[in-house]
Design a protein around this motif. Structure first.
Motif, PDB file in Angstrom:
ATOM      1  N   ARG A  38       2.232  14.797 -13.535  1.00  0.00           N
ATOM      2  CA  ARG A  38       1.097  15.436 -14.210  1.00  0.00           C
ATOM      3  C   ARG A  38       1.090  16.933 -13.961  1.00  0.00           C
ATOM      4  O   ARG A  38       0.836  17.725 -14.860  1.00  0.00           O
ATOM      5  CB  ARG A  38      -0.214  14.817 -13.734  1.00  0.00           C
ATOM      6  CG  ARG A  38      -0.496  13.471 -14.290  1.00  0.00           C
ATOM      7  CD  ARG A  38      -1.872  12.991 -13.882  1.00  0.00           C
ATOM      8  NE  ARG A  38      -2.063  11.627 -14.257  1.00  0.00           N
ATOM      9  CZ  ARG A  38      -2.485  10.672 -13.446  1.00  0.00           C
ATOM     10  NH1 ARG A  38      -2.779  10.935 -12.189  1.00  0.00           N
ATOM     11  NH2 ARG A  38      -2.632   9.432 -13.884  1.00  0.00           N
ATOM     12  N   TYR A  63       3.776   5.649  -5.652  1.00  0.00           N
ATOM     13  CA  TYR A  63       3.656   5.615  -7.113  1.00  0.00           C
ATOM     14  C   TYR A  63       2.626   6.653  -7.572  1.00  0.00           C
ATOM     15  O   TYR A  63       2.873   7.423  -8.501  1.00  0.00           O
ATOM     16  CB  TYR A  63       3.251   4.212  -7.548  1.00  0.00           C
ATOM     17  CG  TYR A  63       3.388   3.939  -9.030  1.00  0.00           C
ATOM     18  CD1 TYR A  63       4.561   3.396  -9.536  1.00  0.00           C
ATOM     19  CD2 TYR A  63       2.351   4.188  -9.912  1.00  0.00           C
ATOM     20  CE1 TYR A  63       4.704   3.125 -10.886  1.00  0.00           C
ATOM     21  CE2 TYR A  63       2.485   3.927 -11.263  1.00  0.00           C
ATOM     22  CZ  TYR A  63       3.664   3.393 -11.742  1.00  0.00           C
ATOM     23  OH  TYR A  63       3.800   3.140 -13.087  1.00  0.00           O
ATOM     24  N   GLN A  64       1.460   6.676  -6.905  1.00  0.00           N
ATOM     25  CA  GLN A  64       0.405   7.612  -7.278  1.00  0.00           C
ATOM     26  C   GLN A  64       0.828   9.060  -7.053  1.00  0.00           C
ATOM     27  O   GLN A  64       0.575   9.927  -7.882  1.00  0.00           O
ATOM     28  CB  GLN A  64      -0.866   7.312  -6.486  1.00  0.00           C
ATOM     29  CG  GLN A  64      -1.546   6.036  -6.914  1.00  0.00           C
ATOM     30  CD  GLN A  64      -2.703   5.654  -6.015  1.00  0.00           C
ATOM     31  OE1 GLN A  64      -2.777   6.072  -4.863  1.00  0.00           O
ATOM     32  NE2 GLN A  64      -3.611   4.840  -6.541  1.00  0.00           N
ATOM     33  N   LYS A  65       1.492   9.324  -5.932  1.00  0.00           N
ATOM     34  CA  LYS A  65       1.952  10.690  -5.657  1.00  0.00           C
ATOM     35  C   LYS A  65       3.002  11.139  -6.668  1.00  0.00           C
ATOM     36  O   LYS A  65       2.989  12.285  -7.113  1.00  0.00           O
ATOM     37  CB  LYS A  65       2.486  10.789  -4.230  1.00  0.00           C
ATOM     38  CG  LYS A  65       1.397  10.728  -3.178  1.00  0.00           C
ATOM     39  CD  LYS A  65       1.945  10.900  -1.802  1.00  0.00           C
ATOM     40  CE  LYS A  65       0.906  10.701  -0.748  1.00  0.00           C
ATOM     41  NZ  LYS A  65      -0.131  11.700  -0.720  1.00  0.00           N
ATOM     42  N   LEU A 121       3.264  10.048  -9.742  1.00  0.00           N
ATOM     43  CA  LEU A 121       2.554  10.244 -11.007  1.00  0.00           C
ATOM     44  C   LEU A 121       1.811  11.574 -11.008  1.00  0.00           C
ATOM     45  O   LEU A 121       1.831  12.305 -12.009  1.00  0.00           O
ATOM     46  CB  LEU A 121       1.584   9.084 -11.235  1.00  0.00           C
ATOM     47  CG  LEU A 121       1.019   8.895 -12.621  1.00  0.00           C
ATOM     48  CD1 LEU A 121       2.124   8.758 -13.648  1.00  0.00           C
ATOM     49  CD2 LEU A 121       0.130   7.678 -12.654  1.00  0.00           C
ATOM     50  N   ASN A 122       1.177  11.935  -9.890  1.00  0.00           N
ATOM     51  CA  ASN A 122       0.495  13.226  -9.792  1.00  0.00           C
ATOM     52  C   ASN A 122       1.486  14.382  -9.905  1.00  0.00           C
ATOM     53  O   ASN A 122       1.169  15.415 -10.502  1.00  0.00           O
ATOM     54  CB  ASN A 122      -0.293  13.327  -8.483  1.00  0.00           C
ATOM     55  CG  ASN A 122      -1.535  12.474  -8.503  1.00  0.00           C
ATOM     56  OD1 ASN A 122      -2.061  12.142  -9.569  1.00  0.00           O
ATOM     57  ND2 ASN A 122      -2.011  12.098  -7.336  1.00  0.00           N
ATOM     58  N   VAL A 125       2.245   1.707  -3.530  1.00  0.00           N
ATOM     59  CA  VAL A 125       1.200   2.195  -4.445  1.00  0.00           C
ATOM     60  C   VAL A 125       0.954   3.679  -4.196  1.00  0.00           C
ATOM     61  O   VAL A 125       0.833   4.469  -5.141  1.00  0.00           O
ATOM     62  CB  VAL A 125      -0.106   1.381  -4.279  1.00  0.00           C
ATOM     63  CG1 VAL A 125      -1.278   2.066  -4.958  1.00  0.00           C
ATOM     64  CG2 VAL A 125       0.072  -0.018  -4.831  1.00  0.00           C
ATOM     65  N   GLY A 126       0.895   4.081  -2.928  1.00  0.00           N
ATOM     66  CA  GLY A 126       0.693   5.495  -2.600  1.00  0.00           C
ATOM     67  C   GLY A 126       1.819   6.360  -3.130  1.00  0.00           C
ATOM     68  O   GLY A 126       1.581   7.443  -3.686  1.00  0.00           O
ATOM     69  N   ASP A 155       0.825  -1.211   0.000  1.00  0.00           N
ATOM     70  CA  ASP A 155       0.000   0.000   0.000  1.00  0.00           C
ATOM     71  C   ASP A 155       0.857   1.257   0.000  1.00  0.00           C
ATOM     72  O   ASP A 155       0.537   2.241  -0.670  1.00  0.00           O
ATOM     73  CB  ASP A 155      -0.943   0.006   1.209  1.00  0.00           C
ATOM     74  CG  ASP A 155      -2.072  -1.002   1.082  1.00  0.00           C
ATOM     75  OD1 ASP A 155      -2.319  -1.495  -0.037  1.00  0.00           O
ATOM     76  OD2 ASP A 155      -2.703  -1.310   2.113  1.00  0.00           O
TER      77      ASP A 155
END
Length: 140
Positions: free
Chosen positions: A132, A124-126, A128-129, A121-122, A118
């Motif tokens: 962006r 990775y998402q941060k 990626l944001n 994944v967190g 978890d």
């Protein structure tokens, strides 16, 4: 742009693959908790050195320098490609039929692996944001 070309994302993907494989092995251990003679399996710890085996190499055996300001260095080329190998590990107890799976220990390993997954994944998402946001045109 391909995300696999960015080392951070490549390493995070490798970490998540390792943790997914570890969860699979722990689930296999739990499923065989009543199998006579079964020895539980686990993965070796995920390490930075193992990930560095996949570094892009130059002909001289040093990591590729992508900018002139980077320092040159060496990496051990004898290491094999990073693959996950299960190792048999005895738990703290063995029953009379030779089974050494301890469900409490396996559940602790599973929750530890889940929390680490978890977190990866967190992160990775941060990341990626953040990409962006950096790619967004000014004023949007």
């Amino acid at each position: 742009m391909n995300l696999s070309d960015i080392p951070l994302f490549s390493m995070l993907r490798g970490r998540m693959g390792h943790l997914g494989e570890r969860q699979r092995l722990i689930a296999q251990n739990v499923a065989n908790s009543e199998t006579p003679g079964y020895t539980p399996q686990d993965l070796k710890a995920y390490s930075f050195q193992a990930q560095m085996r996949g570094v892009q190499m130059t002909q001289a055996g040093a990591p590729a320098r992508t900018q002139a300001a980077h320092l040159s260095g060496t990496v051990n080329r004898t290491a094999a490609a990073s693959t996950f190998k299960a190792v048999r590990s005895k738990d703290s107890e063995t029953t009379m039929d030779g089974n050494s799976v301890v469900l409490e220990e396996e559940m602790m390993k599973m929750s530890e692996a889940r929390m680490a997954y978890d977190a990866a994944v967190g992160f990775y998402q941060k990341s990626l944001n953040l990409l962006r946001t950096a790619a967004r045109p000014p004023g949007r």
